[in-house]
Design a protein around this motif. Structure first.
Motif, short mmCIF file in Angstrom:
data_model
loop_
_atom_site.label_atom_id
_atom_site.label_comp_id
_atom_site.label_asym_id
_atom_site.label_seq_id
_atom_site.Cartn_x
_atom_site.Cartn_y
_atom_site.Cartn_z
N ASP A 171 16.85 -2.11 -84.77
CA ASP A 171 17.42 -2.56 -83.51
C ASP A 171 17.12 -4.04 -83.32
O ASP A 171 16.00 -4.40 -83.00
N LYS A 220 26.62 -13.71 -73.13
CA LYS A 220 26.03 -12.66 -73.96
C LYS A 220 24.55 -12.45 -73.61
O LYS A 220 24.08 -11.34 -73.45
N LEU A 223 23.94 -10.99 -70.03
CA LEU A 223 24.29 -9.57 -70.02
C LEU A 223 23.29 -8.75 -70.82
O LEU A 223 22.79 -7.72 -70.35
N ALA A 224 22.98 -9.23 -72.02
CA ALA A 224 22.07 -8.48 -72.88
C ALA A 224 20.66 -8.42 -72.28
O ALA A 224 19.96 -7.41 -72.43
N MET A 227 20.80 -5.78 -69.69
CA MET A 227 20.86 -4.46 -70.31
C MET A 227 19.50 -4.07 -70.90
O MET A 227 19.10 -2.92 -70.84
N ARG A 231 17.96 -0.58 -69.85
CA ARG A 231 17.78 0.50 -70.80
C ARG A 231 16.36 1.02 -70.73
O ARG A 231 15.42 0.26 -70.56
N ARG B 27 25.55 -0.84 -71.75
CA ARG B 27 24.18 -0.36 -71.52
C ARG B 27 23.84 0.79 -72.47
O ARG B 27 22.73 0.87 -73.00
N ARG B 29 24.97 1.19 -75.35
CA ARG B 29 25.15 0.71 -76.73
C ARG B 29 26.38 1.28 -77.40
O ARG B 29 26.43 1.42 -78.63
N GLU B 33 28.09 -6.50 -76.65
CA GLU B 33 28.30 -7.52 -75.63
C GLU B 33 29.52 -8.37 -75.95
O GLU B 33 30.27 -8.77 -75.06
#
Lengths: 234, 124
Positions: A171, A220, A223-224, A227, A231, B27, B29, B33
């Protein structure tokens, strides 16, 4: 010096001009660490110059981006039993003189990720205004998310412990391993530490940040980052 | 806020729901993005047009469009075209990369088979 095995991972995309000097400098200044060049689909002689220098090279057939190249480096480090993976730019921006400074907190078990920061103390470097604005914004994002001050979220000079690499091999952001990565790692319980280093001007080659990427970057990463916060840490 | 028609409300609410759904996909996945960018921009623009009647009528007048509904549809269509073009570009790149990988794999397989048969010959 403790007996940790350290691998310096150098993601390289068309870096034939600067790579030989970078490899030679790391070798000369830090003879105890191993080197790996990840050739991220270069069209020039990047792989050849690394092979001539006697450094192992892993070649991507297509360009995956900095994140993808690092991920390959992590896989390699894990498969070859390394304890720490250090990310270092091919272009000579990162001075291997600071490698031990960067590694010290990881060796001491004080952190899982050490970030070589050119901003956390006064150093000679001065970035263009839009980069500095980005630094302030994303430093603020990380601070709000984690309550920790990381001044240089985009630094490409970092050390990752083995457990971090184990997570990151599955990841990892493919394009910009910056603020969202730091937030995600910290939320997983990894400790981040920033270490002051000096950085130099790039010797040769092109910056990774083209205009299109500079426009896409804030979207990006904001937003990431959001997130990464929303998460549930896995 | 005065709405011109029931359709406008439906479109505006639909756009907001779409934006929320797209963000939730990111969110979870399911969507990267990168691909969310156009969807988010499109749904936000449509939602703004839908909820702000003065802006919608102003744009309609400036562009010389006959009806407000057409303006919303024009924007929607423009985004659809942009998305399709973007996907075509990405698909082209994927196809090309796929070729490179297939070729690389074929060459590697040849190499491995050659090495293996050489090894077998040596053992005999």
């Amino acid at each position: 010096m403790s007996g940790l095995r350290v691998l310096v991972i150098i993601p390289s995309h068309n870096e034939e001009a600067s790579l030989p000097a970078t490899l030679a400098e790391v070798r000369a200044k830090c003879p105890s660490v191993s080197l790996l060049v990840v050739d991220d689909g270069s069209r020039d002689a990047t792989s050849q110059v690394a092979i001539e220098a006697g450094v192992p090279v892993v070649r991507h057939s297509v360009n995956l981006g900095v994140g993808g190249a690092l991920q390959t480096g992590f896989r390699w480090a894990l498969e070859h039993g390394f304890d720490v993976g250090v990310q270092l730019d091919a272009d000579g921006q990162h001075d291997p003189d600071y490698l031990e400074t960067l590694l010290a907190p990881v060796r001491a078990g004080q952190c899982d990720v050490a970030i070589g920061s050119r901003y956390s103390t006064r150093t000679g470097y001065r970035a263009p205004w839009h980069r500095r604005l980005g630094m302030v914004v994303f430093s603020g994002v990380v601070r709000m998310a984690l309550g920790q001050r990381i001044t240089d979220t985009t630094s490409g000079f970092r050390a990752y412990s083995r457990p971090v690499m184990q997570v990151c091999q599955h990841d990892f952001p493919k394009d910009f391993p910056d603020a969202p990565l730091l937030i995600a790692l910290s939320r997983r319980g990894f400790r981040l530490v920033e270490v002051a280093v000096e950085m130099r001007e790039r010797v040769a080659g092109q910056s990774f940040y083209t205009l299109g990427k500079q426009l896409y970057y804030p979207y990006k990463n904001l937003l990431a980052s959001l997130m990464a916060l929303m998460r549930r840490p896995v | 806020m005065p709405f011109l028609s029931r359709t406008q409300i439906i479109v505006a609410v639909g756009a907001v729901l779409l934006a929320i759904y797209v963000l939730d996909l990111v969110r979870r996945r399911r969507l990267s993005e990168e691909y969310s960018l156009l969807w988010v921009v499109a749904s936000v623009v449509i939602a703004v047009l839908g909820f702000s009647t003065p802006l919608l009528t102003w744009i309609t007048r400036v562009l010389g469009v006959l009806g407000e509904a057409s303006t919303v549809f024009a924007f929607g269509l423009a985004f659809a075209v942009a998305m399709l073009l973007y996907l075509s570009i990405k698909l082209s790149r994927l196809g090309w990369e796929n070729q490179v990988l297939t070729r690389e794999l074929a060459l590697l397989r040849h190499e491995v088979e050659a090495l293996r048969s050489a090894e077998r010959r040596d053992r005999r």
